[in-house]
Design an enzyme around this catalytic site. Sequence first.
Site, PDB file in Angstrom:
ATOM      1  N   THR A 314       0.851  -1.193   0.000  1.00  0.00           N
ATOM      2  CA  THR A 314       0.000   0.000   0.000  1.00  0.00           C
ATOM      3  C   THR A 314       0.885   1.240   0.000  1.00  0.00           C
ATOM      4  O   THR A 314       1.916   1.274   0.673  1.00  0.00           O
ATOM      5  CB  THR A 314      -0.946   0.004   1.213  1.00  0.00           C
ATOM      6  OG1 THR A 314      -1.763   1.190   1.182  1.00  0.00           O
ATOM      7  CG2 THR A 314      -0.182  -0.037   2.525  1.00  0.00           C
ATOM      8  N   HIS A 366       2.634 -11.826  14.010  1.00  0.00           N
ATOM      9  CA  HIS A 366       3.714 -12.423  14.806  1.00  0.00           C
ATOM     10  C   HIS A 366       3.481 -13.914  15.074  1.00  0.00           C
ATOM     11  O   HIS A 366       4.403 -14.629  15.480  1.00  0.00           O
ATOM     12  CB  HIS A 366       3.846 -11.671  16.136  1.00  0.00           C
ATOM     13  CG  HIS A 366       5.224 -11.709  16.719  1.00  0.00           C
ATOM     14  ND1 HIS A 366       6.240 -12.502  16.214  1.00  0.00           N
ATOM     15  CD2 HIS A 366       5.776 -11.055  17.775  1.00  0.00           C
ATOM     16  CE1 HIS A 366       7.328 -12.328  16.925  1.00  0.00           C
ATOM     17  NE2 HIS A 366       7.078 -11.459  17.889  1.00  0.00           N
TER      18      HIS A 366
END
Length: 395
Positions: A314, A366
């Site tokens: 983006t 994560h």
Amino acid sequence: MSIEIKVPSVGESITEVQIGAWHAEEGKWVAQDSEIVELETDKATFDVPAPLDGNIVEILKKPGETASVGEVIGYLEEAERPAGVDEPEPAKTPAKSESVSAPSTSNEATTSSEERVMPAAARVMAEKGLKPSDLTGTGPGGRILKEDALNFQGSSASENGTFREEEFVPMSPIRKKIAERLVEAQSNAALLTTFNEVDMSAVMELRSQYKEMFLKKYDVKLGFMSFFVKAVVDALNLFPQVNAEIRGTDLVFRNYYDIGIAVGGGKGLVVPILRNAERLSFAEIELKISDFGQRARNNKISLDELQGGTFTITNGGVYGSLLSTPIVNPPQSGVLGMHGIQERPVAIDGQVVIRPMMYIALTYDHRVVDGREAVVFLKRIKEALEEPTRMLMEV
């Protein structure tokens, strides 16, 4: 005999749509294959064409209302073209060289008031009974955006002469979906963001050196995004965890790279996919991204182009962003945020020099990607952009 205008099937998972703008009024003649009504889903916007030449005899669903797939939303009666009605002109195809981040403005001087009204704004204007002349457009080339129509002050004033107005506008399906997915990403993933900065001198020098030859040969401008796509593919190849996803109790790794490119559209941010980006040349990437940008502004991105994706890029820099923390698009495990390029003083070999610098950000899940891999992944992108030949040499 009246012909039913029905909501067509637009995908296995979609059972309901929201009515957008009707391009034709009751009693008006329409040509076969001309667009008569705009339909919105939570993934994309599309138009329903007229099945034959005829008159719109009845409209059953108004803008903003919902309808199920297969439901009748209006009726069309076959009729020949009335005298004095010109044959509709074929749709104009935007030039390939139009840039996503810098839309062409060469025709702005001759743009009619209707052409400068964006589709989302047209629907709000129809609901409020506004004309293009009532509004001042704040979009590129003076185009009227949805926000311009929503922010239009009514004709009634308070006692002190200040206009104050509130209006409740239903969220579009695509805006609802964006909201749901953003909340889903924040709630279901363990998101962290790591940052770095890139000296864009090498990329800018290459662009400057080859931009004219590139444009002449491929009829599209050489932008920054193709360099970033190449750098991302290079880094994903070295760190496959960032290209993986959680599926049930398994981690799914891929040997292909479907890169989502976030682009602003008439209905909001959409993320069409560059399939098998590892096989695409610079020119193919730029052509596809330019095409995505043009069609996103006209709400012409198809559903299948938005589905899937293994990683997303983006670019907030086109809107002036200096730094941000992008949100992962589930079930993907990573998203790269690009930002604005600014000349800043940096220390190189003990000397302070001015260089065009860009902050880059990687938000990652994560649960899939360890911090070490995320940091080194982003560092690899930095190295690839600062020394582009490393991608070719694979070092």
